[in-house]
Design an enzyme around this catalytic site. Structure first.
Site, PDB file in Angstrom:
ATOM      1  N   CYS A 196      -2.258  -0.216   0.382  1.00 46.04           N
ATOM      2  CA  CYS A 196      -2.948  -1.180  -0.477  1.00 46.04           C
ATOM      3  C   CYS A 196      -4.469  -0.990  -0.415  1.00 46.04           C
ATOM      4  O   CYS A 196      -4.987  -0.033  -0.970  1.00 46.04           O
ATOM      5  CB  CYS A 196      -2.501  -2.589  -0.114  1.00 46.04           C
ATOM      6  SG  CYS A 196      -2.712  -3.747  -1.458  1.00 46.04           S
ATOM      7  N   HIS A 227       3.311  -2.974   0.744  1.00 41.77           N
ATOM      8  CA  HIS A 227       3.143  -3.221   2.187  1.00 41.77           C
ATOM      9  C   HIS A 227       4.473  -3.112   2.927  1.00 41.77           C
ATOM     10  O   HIS A 227       5.108  -4.146   3.182  1.00 41.77           O
ATOM     11  CB  HIS A 227       2.610  -4.644   2.398  1.00 41.77           C
ATOM     12  CG  HIS A 227       1.203  -4.854   1.959  1.00 41.77           C
ATOM     13  ND1 HIS A 227       0.137  -4.793   2.825  1.00 41.77           N
ATOM     14  CD2 HIS A 227       0.683  -5.132   0.743  1.00 41.77           C
ATOM     15  CE1 HIS A 227      -0.983  -5.021   2.171  1.00 41.77           C
ATOM     16  NE2 HIS A 227      -0.683  -5.231   0.905  1.00 41.77           N
ATOM     17  N   GLU A 238       4.929  -2.817   5.937  1.00 47.24           N
ATOM     18  CA  GLU A 238       4.813  -3.477   7.251  1.00 47.24           C
ATOM     19  C   GLU A 238       5.210  -4.948   7.206  1.00 47.24           C
ATOM     20  O   GLU A 238       5.397  -5.559   8.248  1.00 47.24           O
ATOM     21  CB  GLU A 238       3.392  -3.292   7.814  1.00 47.24           C
ATOM     22  CG  GLU A 238       2.300  -4.141   7.181  1.00 47.24           C
ATOM     23  CD  GLU A 238       1.796  -3.631   5.837  1.00 47.24           C
ATOM     24  OE1 GLU A 238       2.372  -2.675   5.284  1.00 47.24           O
ATOM     25  OE2 GLU A 238       0.821  -4.224   5.322  1.00 47.24           O
TER      26      GLU A 238
END
Ligand code: GLN
Length: 186
Positions: free
Chosen positions: A79, A168, A170
């Protein structure tokens, strides 16, 4: 193998949690002296790219990090991290500019800025993708490979030692993109 995670601002802790699950050593890079710690790869997290670029310059880390990437250190930008790596960004000229891509920031507009989808990632399969005020890649140049698209937009790409995703991984419970990055290091 040790991964340095840029921890100036944004979603760096989540990357550390992912690497813990994969058993990879990591540490946070907050100031210039942290760059003396030996490391084999770098993660540039999500957050606010304008702020991160400013802090990279102010902390004296900008040139050192750019040089490490240019000389082949594996780097993964999510990002805002993707924006930092892009050579062409409309409204953030202070980026590292090591990757041959053109990026549009906040590209999905206010309403659609944050959304979830599941799409194919080359070499991995279908993965969850969470977008948060995300950019997309408008154009890639030679040497850069498209790894994923969502809604007709390029959302993941690789150029040699550089991996980027507009989403994302994560924040989801799927470690495969981080595993892909660790495989780039080995
Ligand atoms: N919109 C942010 C920027 O332009 C990126 C958002 C994110 O990293 N989740 O830097």
């Amino acid at each position: 193998m040790t991964v340095g995670i840029l921890a100036l601002q944004g979603a760096f802790a989540e990357h550390g949690a992912m690497l813990d699950r994969l058993g990879a050593e990591h540490f946070e890079i907050r100031q210039r002296k942290d760059l003396d710690h030996p490391f084999d790869a770098l993660i540039l997290p999500g957050g606010e790219s304008t702020v991160m670029a400013k802090l990279l310059h102010e902390s004296g880390m900008f040139e050192i990090i750019r040089e490490k990437i240019r000389s082949g250190m594996p780097v993964y930008g999510t990002c805002a991290g993707l924006i930092l790596l892009a050579k062409e960004v409309e409204d953030n000229p202070a980026c590292l500019g090591t990757m041959d891509i053109r990026v549009k920031r906040n590209a999905y507009g206010r309403q659609l800025g944050s959304f979830y989808t599941e799409q194919e990632f080359k070499g991995i399969g279908t993965i969850p993708m969470s977008f948060i005020r995300a950019p997309y890649i408008e154009k890639i140049y030679e040497n850069t490979e498209i790894l994923a698209q969502a809604d007709g937009k390029i959302v993941a790409a690789r150029q040699e030692n550089q991996l980027v995703t507009a989403f994302h991984p994560e924040v989801n419970d799927d470690t495969r993109v981080h595993q892909y990055f660790l495989n780039m290091i080995r």
